[in-house]
Design a protein around this motif. Structure first.
Motif, PDB file in Angstrom:
ATOM      1  N   LEU A  57     -35.905  26.594 -50.845  1.00  8.21           N
ATOM      2  CA  LEU A  57     -36.454  25.368 -50.266  1.00  8.21           C
ATOM      3  C   LEU A  57     -37.928  25.551 -49.917  1.00  8.21           C
ATOM      4  O   LEU A  57     -38.739  24.651 -50.163  1.00  8.21           O
ATOM      5  N   PHE A  58     -38.282  26.700 -49.386  1.00  3.57           N
ATOM      6  CA  PHE A  58     -39.676  26.997 -49.068  1.00  3.57           C
ATOM      7  C   PHE A  58     -40.532  27.026 -50.335  1.00  3.57           C
ATOM      8  O   PHE A  58     -41.628  26.452 -50.374  1.00  3.57           O
ATOM      9  N   ILE A  59     -40.027  27.676 -51.366  1.00  5.43           N
ATOM     10  CA  ILE A  59     -40.764  27.765 -52.632  1.00  5.43           C
ATOM     11  C   ILE A  59     -40.920  26.380 -53.253  1.00  5.43           C
ATOM     12  O   ILE A  59     -42.005  26.027 -53.739  1.00  5.43           O
ATOM     13  N   TYR A  60     -39.860  25.581 -53.242  1.00  4.08           N
ATOM     14  CA  TYR A  60     -39.965  24.214 -53.754  1.00  4.08           C
ATOM     15  C   TYR A  60     -40.981  23.398 -52.955  1.00  4.08           C
ATOM     16  O   TYR A  60     -41.708  22.568 -53.519  1.00  4.08           O
ATOM     17  N   SER A  61     -41.056  23.644 -51.655  1.00  2.68           N
ATOM     18  CA  SER A  61     -42.039  22.943 -50.821  1.00  2.68           C
ATOM     19  C   SER A  61     -43.462  23.323 -51.228  1.00  2.68           C
ATOM     20  O   SER A  61     -44.339  22.457 -51.323  1.00  2.68           O
ATOM     21  N   LEU A  62     -43.687  24.598 -51.480  1.00  3.72           N
ATOM     22  CA  LEU A  62     -45.007  25.045 -51.940  1.00  3.72           C
ATOM     23  C   LEU A  62     -45.343  24.432 -53.299  1.00  3.72           C
ATOM     24  O   LEU A  62     -46.473  23.982 -53.527  1.00  3.72           O
ATOM     25  N   ILE A  63     -44.367  24.418 -54.186  1.00  6.95           N
ATOM     26  CA  ILE A  63     -44.565  23.815 -55.506  1.00  6.95           C
ATOM     27  C   ILE A  63     -44.907  22.341 -55.354  1.00  6.95           C
ATOM     28  O   ILE A  63     -45.816  21.819 -56.016  1.00  6.95           O
TER      29      ILE A  63
END
Length: 169
Positions: free
Chosen positions: A91-97
């Protein structure tokens, strides 16, 4: 809602076909330009148009790869943490993306607008905007893909928590 899902599936199929056609057209254009140059009839704009089509195919292909989870991924760290932490990390990585893609769309459209009067590699009938639009438009589609992936991840978490609660009762 099912209608929207069907429309999105159709869009995904069209996008995949569009990317494939662009990639095949790039190869065809480069081959044609090489053959014509060899026999003495060079087309000076052939390489430029091939590069334009290749740029579009790369970004359209990136959305397809993101949707199918075919992006480069380093899982060695993920495998060492708990499943719940893995989902939080995703979820954190998707938020950064998502933040990155929003910036790409914003600045990409800004660049496309500012380059509207510039010709593409000296080709008088083609605006440079077509080259610059190859970034924000597919990135907008990647935003949709990322939001859908985040939504599915959150739903997966909530449905898993609900099933655990049901088992306890």
């Amino acid at each position: 809602m099912k209608r929207l899902a069907k429309a999105y599936e159709k869009f995904c199929a069209i996008e995949l076909a569009f990317g494939a056609v662009l990639l095949i057209s790039t190869v065809f254009m480069l081959t044609l330009a090489a053959i014509l140059r060899t026999i003495g009839f060079p087309i000076n704009w052939g390489l430029d148009v091939a590069l334009l089509m290749f740029t579009w195919s790369v970004y359209v292909g990136a959305d397809t790869a993101l949707r199918d989870d075919k992006m480069v991924n380093v899982e060695i760290f993920q495998q060492k943490i708990s499943p719940k932490a893995q989902k939080v990390l995703k979820l954190f990585i998707y938020s950064l993306i998502l933040i990155f893609l929003i910036l790409m769309v914003y600045y990409g459209f800004k660049l496309a607008y500012s380059s509207r009067n510039r010709t593409f590699q000296g080709i008088p009938f083609m605006s440079y905007t077509w080259a610059t639009l190859s970034i924000p438009i597919p990135c907008f589609f990647m935003i949709i893909t990322t939001v859908l992936k985040m939504k599915a991840l959150v739903r997966e978490n909530s449905s898993a928590a609900q099933s655990v609660q049901n088992e306890k009762q």
